[in-house]
Structure formats: C-alpha cells, structure tokens
Design a protein around this motif. Structure first.
Motif, mmCIF file in Angstrom:
data_model
loop_
_atom_site.group_PDB
_atom_site.id
_atom_site.type_symbol
_atom_site.label_atom_id
_atom_site.label_comp_id
_atom_site.label_asym_id
_atom_site.label_seq_id
_atom_site.Cartn_x
_atom_site.Cartn_y
_atom_site.Cartn_z
ATOM 1 N N PRO A 148 2.058 4.212 -3.749
ATOM 2 C CA PRO A 148 1.948 5.686 -4.165
ATOM 3 C C PRO A 148 3.436 6.298 -4.098
ATOM 4 C CG PRO A 148 -0.093 5.045 -3.110
ATOM 5 C CD PRO A 148 0.891 3.957 -2.973
ATOM 6 N N THR A 186 -3.442 -0.367 -17.988
ATOM 7 C CA THR A 186 -4.021 -1.467 -16.974
ATOM 8 C C THR A 186 -3.390 -2.761 -17.502
ATOM 9 O OG1 THR A 186 -5.992 -0.366 -16.524
ATOM 10 C CG2 THR A 186 -5.881 -2.630 -16.030
ATOM 11 N N GLU A 196 -2.507 4.146 -13.121
ATOM 12 C CA GLU A 196 -2.939 5.601 -13.011
ATOM 13 C C GLU A 196 -1.781 6.680 -13.198
ATOM 14 O OE1 GLU A 196 -4.889 6.052 -9.309
ATOM 15 O OE2 GLU A 196 -6.649 5.096 -9.673
ATOM 16 N N GLU A 197 -0.918 5.883 -12.711
ATOM 17 C CA GLU A 197 0.433 6.889 -12.947
ATOM 18 C C GLU A 197 1.217 6.914 -14.471
ATOM 19 O OE1 GLU A 197 1.726 8.910 -10.638
ATOM 20 O OE2 GLU A 197 -0.088 8.307 -9.674
ATOM 21 N N GLU A 244 -4.248 -0.913 -10.502
ATOM 22 C CA GLU A 244 -5.045 0.239 -10.824
ATOM 23 C C GLU A 244 -4.206 1.516 -10.250
ATOM 24 O OE1 GLU A 244 -9.123 0.365 -9.731
ATOM 25 O OE2 GLU A 244 -9.714 -1.142 -10.864
ATOM 26 N N ARG A 245 -3.680 1.410 -9.091
ATOM 27 C CA ARG A 245 -2.652 2.559 -8.774
ATOM 28 C C ARG A 245 -1.724 2.769 -9.538
ATOM 29 N NH1 ARG A 245 -2.632 2.906 -2.106
ATOM 30 N NH2 ARG A 245 -5.024 2.741 -1.702
ATOM 31 N N GLN A 267 -7.672 -4.071 -7.552
ATOM 32 C CA GLN A 267 -8.087 -2.800 -7.347
ATOM 33 C C GLN A 267 -7.189 -1.793 -6.433
ATOM 34 O OE1 GLN A 267 -11.827 -3.354 -5.327
ATOM 35 N NE2 GLN A 267 -12.970 -3.962 -7.332
ATOM 36 N N ARG A 268 -6.403 -2.425 -5.618
ATOM 37 C CA ARG A 268 -5.501 -1.894 -4.743
ATOM 38 C C ARG A 268 -4.119 -1.724 -5.316
ATOM 39 N NH1 ARG A 268 -7.756 -1.588 0.361
ATOM 40 N NH2 ARG A 268 -6.437 -0.218 0.763
ATOM 41 N N LEU A 269 -3.755 -2.545 -6.125
ATOM 42 C CA LEU A 269 -2.255 -2.387 -6.449
ATOM 43 C C LEU A 269 -2.069 -2.134 -7.954
ATOM 44 C CD1 LEU A 269 -0.841 -5.480 -4.828
ATOM 45 C CD2 LEU A 269 -1.069 -3.252 -4.030
ATOM 46 N N LEU A 271 0.836 -1.339 0.007
ATOM 47 C CA LEU A 271 -0.100 -0.014 0.051
ATOM 48 C C LEU A 271 0.761 1.114 -0.022
ATOM 49 C CD1 LEU A 271 -2.795 -0.999 2.513
ATOM 50 C CD2 LEU A 271 -2.629 -1.373 -0.117
#
Length: 205
Positions: A85, A155, A147-148, A143-144, A139-141, A82
């Motif tokens: 980011p 994806t 997004e960058e 997708e983050r 969803q938690r890894l 987590l």
C-alpha cells in the motif's frame, strides 16, 4: 508426563512447554527453517516442534494443522510485500518501475530469499502448498494492486504483472538460468518496468 487427551486451540497447557509470549514466534521460525531445508512434504508438525524445543501440542495450539503452519510461514516470508500500500500510494505514474524494484529487492535480500525459495519449490511440487500460496498472493497482494488501478480488468492486469515477475524469479533464483541469474537487478528493472507499466495501466513507461 504427557497428556494424551486432545488439545483445544485455546489456552495452552501449563506443562513447562509454553515459554511465554515468544513461543509462537519461536515455532514459526523453526517452521520456516524446516520448510526451507526439507520442503513441504518432508516437514511435519512433530519435526517443527522438535526444532522449536516445544511439545507438538503447542504447534497445534498456535497454528492448527501443518497447512496452517505453512500458511503462516508464507505470510511471514512475504511480510515485506505487505508494504505494497505504501508503494501504491504514489499513484500509477512509475508504478511498474517501483513494483519491479521492490519485488526484486525482496528476492535479492538473502534473509528473505531462502524461505521464499522453499515456498516456491513446495508450491511447484505439492498442491496443498500451491493452494496456500495462490490464496495468499491473490488475496493479500494482487487484489491490493488491482484496487488501485482505474483501468478495465484490473485483476487480470495485476495477474499479468505478477506472472512476469514470477517468471523472472523462477529463472533467476530457482533454476539460475544465465545470463539472467547474473545480471544486476537494476538492468532487470529497466527492462521489465515498461512492460509492468503497460500491464497495470495500459500506458507505456
């Protein structure tokens, strides 16, 4: 005395089983141990409650079903991930190397490796466990990461990068294939980073 009436997922009963703010964490730690030692199929809510020293109703109160307990255990076990980011904040330059080093670092840590191995093994043998892991990873890894990425099909690229790392995890830590199982992590990072960089950004390292 035991209350046989169904428990609502609201305020826990004041029956001495609730031990305060640390109860949820105690149950979750017991769940991680039970899943790690017994796998998904052989772990039960009653077994988790017994290991935690609480009434099974409290497990249902804090987490609901066994699937939800497993999902919480997945999230806690992946907790270092987590921090992604922060890794992504450095931009795309060197991203493949940073992700490879970070990912292997999580698995090289004996504290996080044991529950992660249990999660992987459970996902390989039980569809409910696999669905929970897929949902969390997507969803938690991934997708983050996506997004960058200022590239086409972000994806898909993130999933390709994940498939590379999952394959390494399976061979190195699950079935312990040699020589991969014994190679120093930095050698793996050096070999894999250019491929991850190409997947994620379309450019070589």
């Amino acid at each position: 005395m035991t209350d046989t009436a169904p428990r609502r997922r609201g305020r826990p009963a004041r029956d001495g089983s609730a031990t305060g703010p640390g109860t949820r964490e105690k149950i979750l730690e017991a769940a991680r141990t039970e899943f790690a030692e017994n796998g998904y199929d052989k772990t039960s809510v009653r077994g988790i409650a017994k290991a935690a020293g609480v009434d099974p109703a409290l497990v249902h109160h804090y987490f609901g079903t066994k699937d939800e307990v497993f999902g919480a255990a997945v999230e806690v076990s992946f907790e270092p991930a987590l921090l992604l980011p922060q890794l992504l904040a450095g931009g795309t330059e060197g991203l493949g190397e940073r992700l490879a080093r970070f990912f292997l670092g999580v698995w090289e840590n004996p504290v996080s490796r044991a529950p992660l191995l249990a999660i992987v093994r459970s996902a390989l043998t039980h569809e409910a466990a696999a669905k929970i892991v897929r949902t969390f990873v997507l969803q938690r890894l991934l997708e983050r990461i996506a997004e960058e990425l200022d590239v086409p099909d972000p994806t898909f690229r993130a999933e390709l990068a994940a498939s590379q790392m999952v394959g390494i995890v399976f061979l190195r830590y699950v079935i312990q294939a040699e020589p991969l199982a014994s190679v120093p992590p930095e050698e793996i990072v050096a070999m894999v980073a250019p491929t991850l960089q190409r997947y994620l950004t379309g450019a070589g390292a």
